[in-house]
Design an enzyme around this catalytic site. Structure first.
Site, PDB file in Angstrom:
ATOM      1  N   CYS A  21       0.834  -1.206   0.000  1.00  0.00           N
ATOM      2  CA  CYS A  21       0.000   0.000   0.000  1.00  0.00           C
ATOM      3  C   CYS A  21       0.865   1.251   0.000  1.00  0.00           C
ATOM      4  CB  CYS A  21      -0.930   0.003   1.214  1.00  0.00           C
ATOM      5  SG  CYS A  21      -0.032   0.143   2.782  1.00  0.00           S
ATOM      6  N   CYS A  24       3.192   1.629   2.989  1.00  0.00           N
ATOM      7  CA  CYS A  24       4.446   0.891   2.842  1.00  0.00           C
ATOM      8  C   CYS A  24       5.440   1.703   2.015  1.00  0.00           C
ATOM      9  CB  CYS A  24       4.196  -0.455   2.163  1.00  0.00           C
ATOM     10  SG  CYS A  24       3.081  -1.563   3.058  1.00  0.00           S
ATOM     11  N   CYS A 362      -6.759   6.917  10.061  1.00  0.00           N
ATOM     12  CA  CYS A 362      -5.758   6.201   9.260  1.00  0.00           C
ATOM     13  C   CYS A 362      -6.044   6.391   7.775  1.00  0.00           C
ATOM     14  CB  CYS A 362      -5.787   4.703   9.601  1.00  0.00           C
ATOM     15  SG  CYS A 362      -5.085   4.313  11.207  1.00  0.00           S
ATOM     16  N   CYS A 364      -5.402   4.845   5.056  1.00  0.00           N
ATOM     17  CA  CYS A 364      -5.213   3.689   4.163  1.00  0.00           C
ATOM     18  C   CYS A 364      -6.024   3.831   2.878  1.00  0.00           C
ATOM     19  CB  CYS A 364      -5.614   2.402   4.874  1.00  0.00           C
ATOM     20  SG  CYS A 364      -4.677   2.061   6.362  1.00  0.00           S
ATOM     21  N   ASP A 406       0.189  12.725 -38.177  1.00  0.00           N
ATOM     22  CA  ASP A 406       0.935  12.606 -39.424  1.00  0.00           C
ATOM     23  C   ASP A 406       0.054  11.885 -40.441  1.00  0.00           C
ATOM     24  OD1 ASP A 406       3.189  12.788 -41.101  1.00  0.00           O
ATOM     25  OD2 ASP A 406       3.732  10.726 -40.634  1.00  0.00           O
ATOM     26  N   THR A 408       1.366   9.905 -43.598  1.00  0.00           N
ATOM     27  CA  THR A 408       1.927   8.643 -44.049  1.00  0.00           C
ATOM     28  C   THR A 408       2.291   7.740 -42.881  1.00  0.00           C
ATOM     29  OG1 THR A 408       2.854   9.803 -45.959  1.00  0.00           O
ATOM     30  CG2 THR A 408       3.707   7.603 -45.494  1.00  0.00           C
ATOM     31  N   ASP A 624       4.834   8.301 -36.665  1.00  0.00           N
ATOM     32  CA  ASP A 624       5.529   7.018 -36.677  1.00  0.00           C
ATOM     33  C   ASP A 624       6.956   7.096 -37.182  1.00  0.00           C
ATOM     34  OD1 ASP A 624       4.946   7.511 -39.399  1.00  0.00           O
ATOM     35  OD2 ASP A 624       4.980   5.361 -39.825  1.00  0.00           O
TER      36      ASP A 624
END
Length: 732
Positions: A21, A24, A362, A364, A406, A408, A624
């Site tokens: 968690c 930790c 707490c 948590c 893009d 192409t 790409d």
């Protein structure tokens, strides 16, 4: 334990078992930051890893780092462990936290039974149940305190439980300790569940491979394969490596890697990827990447790094919790001390309320609310070929207002394809035009020649043709304009319209048609028959136009669908391309988006910066190629197509492994769904806190209700985050 305890490096990543968690994470980070040779540390309960960096000019002392982590109660795994196998979690009842739940539960049940059977024992059975369940909690609290972190959840729990024993509330103390153990166990189960997607990825690559050596086949470990070796892959087998097909052809199911459900036909010379499935043919594959660098390994690395990288909202929650814990302790002290001094309330009652306040406070549920949802979102994306390099990227994607694409290779397939075949002569059908043109182009590697040859080979409703091409005599190239040669005794030329118009100025329907097709951004190959050949300086005599073939890099099948999905999400799409303006305008008109052509790489980046300066962002860029890298880096979010260059993939913040335009909208939709999940989780966590903080201070609810509410909130936000794993990315 890690095998390299004496290693000193400038940076390292350790696999740590037991972190479940955000609490930790903070304990580990706080303890390690106190070491003089550590400048930066980032712990991730999602990936079970700790990343450390030394100050400039210094090195990390790994032995001291590992002893510090071990002192906190966690285990450092071997260097060879991955995030997938560092948490090969046993069943919950076999784990230390699970066994503590069982022991605490049995002792608590026994204490209640003895209370009714043997009342004279008093509270001793509950005290024993409390102490047994509290011992490991107190140990972790003091370990953290010794390492400089007094404000931990374990410390709050220890104070509350011991305080309850001191004011003779042993039964409630025992219930609180048991419920806390249940909550910690559930956090461990949830953390393991969130890590299963990485484990599933690592299991896609088979453990063995059929190595081909000197004509013989033998089984070897898939991790031992090196580039240049050859392996045999039988039908039904998963590919053990990234490679290139040397012999054979088959349908390949690539869904494990890119989420694409339709198998792809692969032939000799084509690339294949580790983890994909060979469906129907025996393949001989040459290894092109080692096991640690293959597609699956790189995807796992990206997902691990992404899950370890905290989103801005997660970093805010961490900072909030850092100040929240001391503030809660301060408020609890006031609740314990002030009421008896200013009112008739007795000290035992005020102390009880303060202890209950510590429990309900707490954090948590609040701490786990964000990383659990982010991890689930990243896992869903990876499962569907949508890779995002971190929680910050996942969070920012949902905010995009404009996306530059893009042309192409992004909006289009990246290779020309035949779009039109027309005949201008009565004795030459369209099929004949294609046959003769393919004959002239046979053997050429020019993209247009390859497209014409491929069209001829699959002209019969997409099926391979049985026809053979005639031979060419006297084949010659017309530099920059086309090819010429004799086919079946006929002198033929396949030329560009520009060459044709340069030697024969004509008017008529044929030339009007040529002009109309060129206006659509198509490349044309005109087939001409010559009766008397070329006469230098006099142009073409007795030439006849037989027909033409038009080609264009056509939009991907899903391009329009992907752009429509972006529009539904309120994201504006604009095409930026380096191609000629006419072709770009034609494709833009066909897809119905704004388009700009003839841009250099720096021009694309400049357009992105201009939009950002105008407040039109956040801006995304999809590309790409190497020429897209500057714009990908300039945009808030750069998205690379999976078929792109390594430069584009490295520069981008995210990648579309399945090479589909719809993936852009799927990423944005997943981001928005994840952030909705995060907001819901935060609202649930804070809502529970606010409600029970008030009721606890007023004395309406007690300690066991407080810890029950905290555990319940933790379970709710965890289940809500895990529900995100069922998200369907194509529902955009």
């Amino acid at each position: 334990m890690n095998n390299t305890t004496s290693t000193t490096t400038a940076s390292t990543t350790l696999r740590v078992q037991g972190m479940d968690c955000g609490g930790c994470e903070r304990k580990v980070e706080s303890a390690l930051k106190r070491l003089h040779h550590v400048e930066h540390v980032s712990a991730s309960s999602v990936t079970g890893s700790v990343r450390l960096t030394a100050p400039p000019g210094k090195t990390l002392h790994q032995a001291e780092i590992e002893s510090t982590i071990t002192a906190l109660g966690y285990q450092v795994m071997d260097d060879s462990a991955t995030a997938a196998d560092s948490e090969t979690s046993p069943a919950w009842w076999q784990s230390p936290k699970g066994r503590l739940v069982i022991v605490s539960g049995v002792l608590l049940a026994l204490a209640w039974a003895l209370k009714f059977i043997w009342p004279a024992l008093g509270t001793w059975p509950f005290i024993i149940a409390t102490v047994v369940g509290l011992v490991p909690v107190v140990q972790r609290a003091f370990q953290a305190l010794r390492l400089g972190n007094p404000f931990t959840i374990e410390m709050l729990m220890s104070i509350a439980a011991l305080g309850a024993l001191a004011i003779n509330a042993a039964a409630e103390a025992a219930v609180v300790v048991f419920l806390f153990a249940v909550g910690e166990m559930l956090e461990g189960v949830a953390a393991a569940q969130a890590r299963r997607s990485i484990s599933a990825l690592s299991q896609l690559t088979p453990s063995t491979a059929r190595l081909l050596e000197q004509g013989e086949v033998r089984e070897v470990s898939a991790t031992s394969l090196v580039p240049g070796q050859r392996v045999q892959v039988r039908p039904g087998d998963r590919l053990p490596c990234d490679g290139k097909i040397i012999a054979g052809s088959s349908s390949i199911d690539e869904s494990p890697v890119n989420g694409e459900s339709v198998p792809r036909e692969k032939e000799e010379g084509e690339a294949v990827f580790a983890g994909t499935v060979n469906l129907d043919g025996v393949l001989e594959v040459e290894v092109t990447r080692s096991a640690e660098n293959n597609t699956i390994a790189r995807v796992i690395k990206l997902v691990e790094e992404a899950q370890a990288s905290k989103a801005p909202v997660a970093r805010f929650i961490d900072r909030f919790a850092f100040f929240y814990m001391p503030a809660v302790v301060g408020v609890a002290l006031l609740v314990a001390i002030v009421p008896p001094l200013v009112s008739p309330m007795v000290w035992s009652e005020s102390i009880y309320r303060a202890l209950a306040l510590l429990l309900i406070a707490c954090p948590c549920a609040l701490v786990i609310s964000t990383p659990a949802a982010i991890a689930a979102g990243l896992s869903v994306g990876a499962r569907h070929g949508l890779l995002m390099k971190g929680g910050a990227v996942l969070e920012q994607l949902g905010k995009l207002k404009r996306v530059a694409l893009d042309k192409t290779g992004t909006l289009t397939a990246g290779t020309p394809a035949v779009t039109d075949v027309e005949s201008f002569a009565a004795d030459a059908s369209a099929d004949e035009v294609v046959r003769l043109a393919a004959a002239l182009e046979q053997g050429s590697s020019h993209p247009l020649a390859v497209a014409i040859s491929d069209y001829f080979q699959h002209a019969d409703a997409g099926q391979p043709t049985t026809a053979t091409l005639p031979t060419v005599q006297g084949a010659r190239a017309l530099a920059g304009h086309g090819v010429a040669g004799q086919v079946e005794g006929r002198e033929l030329m396949l030329v560009s319209p520009r060459y044709l118009q340069g030697v024969a100025h004509r008017e008529g329907d044929d030339f009007k048609r040529i002009a109309a097709l060129e206006a659509q951004g198509k490349s044309l190959a005109v087939l001409i028959e010559i009766d008397k050949g070329l006469e230098t300086g006099k142009g073409i005599e007795n030439e006849r136009l037989l027909g033409l073939i038009a080609l264009r890099d056509e939009p991907r099948e899903d391009a329009r669908q992907g752009l429509q999905a972006l529009e539904r999400l309120g994201v504006q799409a604009i095409m930026l391309s380096g191609d000629n303006a006419r072709s770009v305008a034609a494709i833009g008109g066909q897809l119905g988006i704004e388009a700009e052509g003839e841009l250099m790489p720096e021009d694309k980046a400049q357009r992105v910066r201009e939009w950002q300066a105008q407040g039109l962002g956040p801006v995304g860029k999809v590309g790409d190629g190497i020429n897209d890298a500057p714009a990908l880096a300039a945009a808030e979010i750069g998205i690379a197509m999976g078929s792109g260059t390594d430069v584009a993939l490295e520069t981008a913040d995210a990648a579309l492994l399945k090479n589909r335009v719809t993936g852009i909208a799927e990423m944005i939709g997943l981001s928005r769904a994840t952030m909705r999940n995060v907001k819901t989780n935060v609202a649930l966590a804070l809502g529970f806190k606010a409600l029970f903080l008030v009721s606890t201070v007023m004395g309406i609810t007690g300690m066991w209700v407080a810890v029950m509410a905290d555990t319940g909130a933790t379970v709710l936000v965890t289940l809500n985050a895990l529900y995100l794993l069922r998200y369907r990315v194509n529902d955009v």
